[in-house]
Design a protein around this motif. Structure first.
Motif, PDB file in Angstrom:
ATOM      1  N   ALA A  53       0.824  -1.209   0.000  1.00  0.00           N
ATOM      2  CA  ALA A  53       0.000   0.000   0.000  1.00  0.00           C
ATOM      3  C   ALA A  53       0.861   1.263   0.000  1.00  0.00           C
ATOM      4  O   ALA A  53       0.563   2.234  -0.702  1.00  0.00           O
ATOM      5  CB  ALA A  53      -0.938  -0.003   1.208  1.00  0.00           C
TER       6      ALA A  53
ATOM      7  N   TRP B 233       2.455   1.795  -3.480  1.00  0.00           N
ATOM      8  CA  TRP B 233       1.448   2.258  -4.435  1.00  0.00           C
ATOM      9  C   TRP B 233       1.072   3.716  -4.168  1.00  0.00           C
ATOM     10  O   TRP B 233       0.915   4.515  -5.101  1.00  0.00           O
ATOM     11  CB  TRP B 233       0.203   1.369  -4.354  1.00  0.00           C
ATOM     12  CG  TRP B 233       0.041   0.507  -5.557  1.00  0.00           C
ATOM     13  CD1 TRP B 233       0.359  -0.811  -5.688  1.00  0.00           C
ATOM     14  CD2 TRP B 233      -0.478   0.927  -6.817  1.00  0.00           C
ATOM     15  NE1 TRP B 233       0.077  -1.236  -6.947  1.00  0.00           N
ATOM     16  CE2 TRP B 233      -0.444  -0.202  -7.670  1.00  0.00           C
ATOM     17  CE3 TRP B 233      -0.964   2.123  -7.313  1.00  0.00           C
ATOM     18  CZ2 TRP B 233      -0.875  -0.149  -8.991  1.00  0.00           C
ATOM     19  CZ3 TRP B 233      -1.393   2.180  -8.630  1.00  0.00           C
ATOM     20  CH2 TRP B 233      -1.348   1.051  -9.450  1.00  0.00           C
ATOM     21  N   LEU B 234       0.938   4.063  -2.902  1.00  0.00           N
ATOM     22  CA  LEU B 234       0.600   5.438  -2.559  1.00  0.00           C
ATOM     23  C   LEU B 234       1.710   6.395  -2.962  1.00  0.00           C
ATOM     24  O   LEU B 234       1.452   7.500  -3.452  1.00  0.00           O
ATOM     25  CB  LEU B 234       0.323   5.540  -1.062  1.00  0.00           C
ATOM     26  CG  LEU B 234      -0.183   6.880  -0.545  1.00  0.00           C
ATOM     27  CD1 LEU B 234      -1.529   7.227  -1.185  1.00  0.00           C
ATOM     28  CD2 LEU B 234      -0.324   6.845   0.969  1.00  0.00           C
TER      29      LEU B 234
ATOM     30  N   LEU C 171       1.528   6.892  -6.719  1.00  0.00           N
ATOM     31  CA  LEU C 171       0.351   7.707  -7.075  1.00  0.00           C
ATOM     32  C   LEU C 171       0.596   9.185  -6.782  1.00  0.00           C
ATOM     33  O   LEU C 171       0.327  10.048  -7.625  1.00  0.00           O
ATOM     34  CB  LEU C 171      -0.859   7.186  -6.308  1.00  0.00           C
ATOM     35  CG  LEU C 171      -2.226   7.807  -6.606  1.00  0.00           C
ATOM     36  CD1 LEU C 171      -3.329   6.776  -6.357  1.00  0.00           C
ATOM     37  CD2 LEU C 171      -2.501   9.018  -5.714  1.00  0.00           C
TER      38      LEU C 171
ATOM     39  N   THR D 237       0.058   2.203 -13.465  1.00  0.00           N
ATOM     40  CA  THR D 237       0.637   3.540 -13.686  1.00  0.00           C
ATOM     41  C   THR D 237       0.254   4.147 -15.035  1.00  0.00           C
ATOM     42  O   THR D 237      -0.018   5.355 -15.091  1.00  0.00           O
ATOM     43  CB  THR D 237       2.166   3.485 -13.527  1.00  0.00           C
ATOM     44  OG1 THR D 237       2.715   2.418 -14.330  1.00  0.00           O
ATOM     45  CG2 THR D 237       2.545   3.248 -12.070  1.00  0.00           C
TER      46      THR D 237
ATOM     47  N   TYR E 287      -8.550   8.247  -8.945  1.00  0.00           N
ATOM     48  CA  TYR E 287      -7.402   7.373  -8.716  1.00  0.00           C
ATOM     49  C   TYR E 287      -7.696   6.275  -7.695  1.00  0.00           C
ATOM     50  O   TYR E 287      -6.979   5.272  -7.655  1.00  0.00           O
ATOM     51  CB  TYR E 287      -6.216   8.198  -8.209  1.00  0.00           C
ATOM     52  CG  TYR E 287      -5.457   8.938  -9.282  1.00  0.00           C
ATOM     53  CD1 TYR E 287      -5.848   8.891 -10.612  1.00  0.00           C
ATOM     54  CD2 TYR E 287      -4.342   9.710  -8.957  1.00  0.00           C
ATOM     55  CE1 TYR E 287      -5.156   9.584 -11.582  1.00  0.00           C
ATOM     56  CE2 TYR E 287      -3.637  10.400  -9.933  1.00  0.00           C
ATOM     57  CZ  TYR E 287      -4.052  10.328 -11.239  1.00  0.00           C
ATOM     58  OH  TYR E 287      -3.353  11.011 -12.211  1.00  0.00           O
TER      59      TYR E 287
ATOM     60  N   LEU F 207      -5.903   2.543  -7.133  1.00  0.00           N
ATOM     61  CA  LEU F 207      -5.152   2.258  -5.910  1.00  0.00           C
ATOM     62  C   LEU F 207      -5.697   1.021  -5.207  1.00  0.00           C
ATOM     63  O   LEU F 207      -4.923   0.183  -4.722  1.00  0.00           O
ATOM     64  CB  LEU F 207      -5.207   3.472  -4.981  1.00  0.00           C
ATOM     65  CG  LEU F 207      -4.541   3.325  -3.617  1.00  0.00           C
ATOM     66  CD1 LEU F 207      -3.046   3.120  -3.768  1.00  0.00           C
ATOM     67  CD2 LEU F 207      -4.826   4.551  -2.750  1.00  0.00           C
TER      68      LEU F 207
ATOM     69  N   ALA G 145      -3.080  -2.017  -4.932  1.00  0.00           N
ATOM     70  CA  ALA G 145      -2.641  -2.442  -3.610  1.00  0.00           C
ATOM     71  C   ALA G 145      -3.343  -3.723  -3.182  1.00  0.00           C
ATOM     72  O   ALA G 145      -2.753  -4.554  -2.477  1.00  0.00           O
ATOM     73  CB  ALA G 145      -2.897  -1.334  -2.599  1.00  0.00           C
TER      74      ALA G 145
END
Length: 230
Positions: A62, A65-66, A69, A147, A179, A183, A187
């Motif tokens: 997570a 990924w955050l 982003l 992405t 988004y 996400l 994640a």
């Protein structure tokens, strides 16, 4: 070159990509900001959660990924703004190729200069967060599909706000809700891999979204640019 002596789709793409690369080289300091920002986010999470590998491993997917982003969101406002300020977008509209094609090429360059370096650095960032190596294929696959989808969604949002001044906060407010599904599936795929479950469902959802975005996002962004400039 086409029969009329004008550049076709491949020629226009090469010209735009070469121009973007030259501008990127001139502002190479700014080009490093998304990667440095992502690294900073990962380091801060690692420091905040402590040095316990098990605790870091639980949230590694997570957090990574955050970080990716937010790093992409950092440069989203500049996707078309420079071209709007110097009049290039008007030239795009008069070009003998579809505007959606040029938007797609610009979006690809945005992804390749912001998300692709992070994708290549993801294994190193995963080691920093003590992500188990068994989960690395799920992370890399989800980032490879997610992405580009983020960049395409962001292109539509950036096009909607290209005619506004100081729209950085507005871009973030519009983009973040869009988004969230990316996400969640990205994640979530890593989390499913951590639990020993099949993570193919999340990847299929990301792939389906990417296919739709490749077809529809350039058209929507092109329409938004025409509205903003007229």
């Amino acid at each position: 070159m086409s029969r009329a002596g004008l550049p076709g789709l491949p020629g226009s793409a090469r010209a735009l990509m070469a121009r973007d690369l030259r501008l990127l080289w001139r502002r190479r300091g700014d080009a490093l900001q998304p990667a440095l920002f992502a690294l900073l986010v990962v380091v801060l999470f690692a420091l905040g959660l402590g040095s316990e590998p098990r605790e870091l491993a639980k949230v590694a997917g997570a957090v990574l990924w955050l970080a990716v982003l937010l790093a992409g969101l950092l440069s989203l406002d500049t996707l078309f703004r420079g071209d709007a300020e110097d009049g290039s977008l008007e030239q795009w509209m008069l070009a003998p190729v579809p505007l959606a094609w040029l938007v797609g090429v610009r979006t690809f360059m945005h992804w390749s200069t912001t998300a692709l370096p992070l994708l290549l650095a993801a294994p190193l960032l995963a080691e920093l967060m003590h992500l188990p190596r068994a989960q690395l294929p799920a992370l890399m696959a989800s980032l490879a599909l997610g992405t580009p989808l983020l960049s395409l969604i962001g292109a539509v949002v950036a096009a909607l706000t290209v005619g506004m001044r100081r729209s950085g906060i507005l871009v973030a407010l519009l983009a973040l809700p869009l988004y969230v599904p990316v996400l969640v599936f990205g994640a979530g795929s890593v989390a499913a891999s951590a639990q020993g479950l099949d993570y193919g469902g999340g990847l299929l959802m990301l792939g389906a979204g990417l296919v739709l975005a490749v077809v529809l996002a350039p058209l929507a962004a092109a329409a938004a640019i025409r509205i903003a400039l007229n």
